[in-house]
Write a protein that holds these residues in place. Structure first.
Motif, PDB file in Angstrom:
ATOM      1  N   LEU A   1       0.816  -1.216   0.000  1.00  0.00           N
ATOM      2  CA  LEU A   1       0.000   0.000   0.000  1.00  0.00           C
ATOM      3  C   LEU A   1       0.849   1.266   0.000  1.00  0.00           C
ATOM      4  O   LEU A   1       0.329   2.371   0.146  1.00  0.00           O
ATOM      5  CB  LEU A   1      -0.927   0.003   1.224  1.00  0.00           C
ATOM      6  CG  LEU A   1      -1.956  -1.128   1.278  1.00  0.00           C
ATOM      7  CD1 LEU A   1      -2.711  -1.104   2.600  1.00  0.00           C
ATOM      8  CD2 LEU A   1      -2.913  -1.050   0.104  1.00  0.00           C
ATOM      9  N   GLY A   2       2.167   1.102  -0.120  1.00  0.00           N
ATOM     10  CA  GLY A   2       3.057   2.255  -0.116  1.00  0.00           C
ATOM     11  C   GLY A   2       3.259   2.849   1.262  1.00  0.00           C
ATOM     12  O   GLY A   2       3.545   4.040   1.397  1.00  0.00           O
ATOM     13  N   LEU A   3       3.112   2.031   2.285  1.00  0.00           N
ATOM     14  CA  LEU A   3       3.249   2.484   3.670  1.00  0.00           C
ATOM     15  C   LEU A   3       4.439   1.811   4.335  1.00  0.00           C
ATOM     16  O   LEU A   3       4.862   0.724   3.934  1.00  0.00           O
ATOM     17  CB  LEU A   3       1.994   2.120   4.478  1.00  0.00           C
ATOM     18  CG  LEU A   3       0.666   2.708   4.032  1.00  0.00           C
ATOM     19  CD1 LEU A   3      -0.477   2.024   4.766  1.00  0.00           C
ATOM     20  CD2 LEU A   3       0.645   4.210   4.270  1.00  0.00           C
ATOM     21  N   THR A   4       4.939   2.438   5.387  1.00  0.00           N
ATOM     22  CA  THR A   4       5.908   1.771   6.256  1.00  0.00           C
ATOM     23  C   THR A   4       5.121   0.926   7.261  1.00  0.00           C
ATOM     24  O   THR A   4       3.908   1.114   7.429  1.00  0.00           O
ATOM     25  CB  THR A   4       6.771   2.781   7.024  1.00  0.00           C
ATOM     26  OG1 THR A   4       5.923   3.513   7.926  1.00  0.00           O
ATOM     27  CG2 THR A   4       7.497   3.732   6.081  1.00  0.00           C
ATOM     28  N   ALA A   5       5.817   0.046   7.944  1.00  0.00           N
ATOM     29  CA  ALA A   5       5.156  -0.765   8.976  1.00  0.00           C
ATOM     30  C   ALA A   5       4.587   0.131  10.074  1.00  0.00           C
ATOM     31  O   ALA A   5       3.484  -0.117  10.575  1.00  0.00           O
ATOM     32  CB  ALA A   5       6.136  -1.780   9.563  1.00  0.00           C
ATOM     33  N   ALA A   6       5.321   1.181  10.439  1.00  0.00           N
ATOM     34  CA  ALA A   6       4.837   2.088  11.486  1.00  0.00           C
ATOM     35  C   ALA A   6       3.576   2.829  11.032  1.00  0.00           C
ATOM     36  O   ALA A   6       2.636   3.009  11.819  1.00  0.00           O
ATOM     37  CB  ALA A   6       5.926   3.082  11.865  1.00  0.00           C
TER      38      ALA A   6
END
Length: 142
Positions: free
Chosen positions: A37-42
């Motif tokens: 989704l183009g996100l970091t884990a945080a």
């Protein structure tokens, strides 16, 4: 008959190893899903935990991090148009974090992805509830 201290220590070590292993699998799963989704884990963790309006301090507690770390993550989500900061109704020093419409939509997609091939998927709903109940008995909550 009581368990000898050495046997109890070994059992606790083995149990801690299993809990740590599960936590690592869950973290890896979140990381892999977030990337799609183009996100970091945080960022994914923050979106997952933003179940409604809350302060940065509340979010940080849910994310198991310091408020300054949560602020950094929220700053990024805000720049992406996923989160807004609104005035707190009773504490003028605090801001409420609120998902935008795009944030709500992305959160829903994320939640769907997180259930796919989850490390907990091998457990029945009843087994997951039992595991949750057992963990709640051991984890101190404020």
């Amino acid at each position: 008959m009581t368990t000898p201290p050495q046997a109890q220590a070994i059992a606790e070590r083995e149990l801690c190893g299993l809990v740590n292993g599960l936590a690592a699998q869950i973290s890896d799963h979140v990381r892999r899903r977030a990337v799609t989704l183009g996100l970091t884990a945080a960022q994914a963790t923050a979106l997952r935990e933003l179940t409604g309006p809350m302060t940065t301090r509340d979010l940080a507690e849910r994310m198991s991090c310091e408020p300054s770390n949560a602020t950094f993550v929220i700053d990024k989500l805000e720049k992406q148009g996923l989160v807004e900061r609104h005035p707190h109704p009773t504490d003028r020093r605090a801001k409420l974090l609120v998902l935008t419409d795009d944030g709500v939509a992305l959160r829903e997609r994320l939640l769907g992805l997180l259930t796919q091939e989850s490390p907990l998927a091998g457990l029945t709903a009843e087994q997951q509830r039992t595991l949750q109940e057992l963990l709640e008995k051991t984890v101190a909550r404020p």
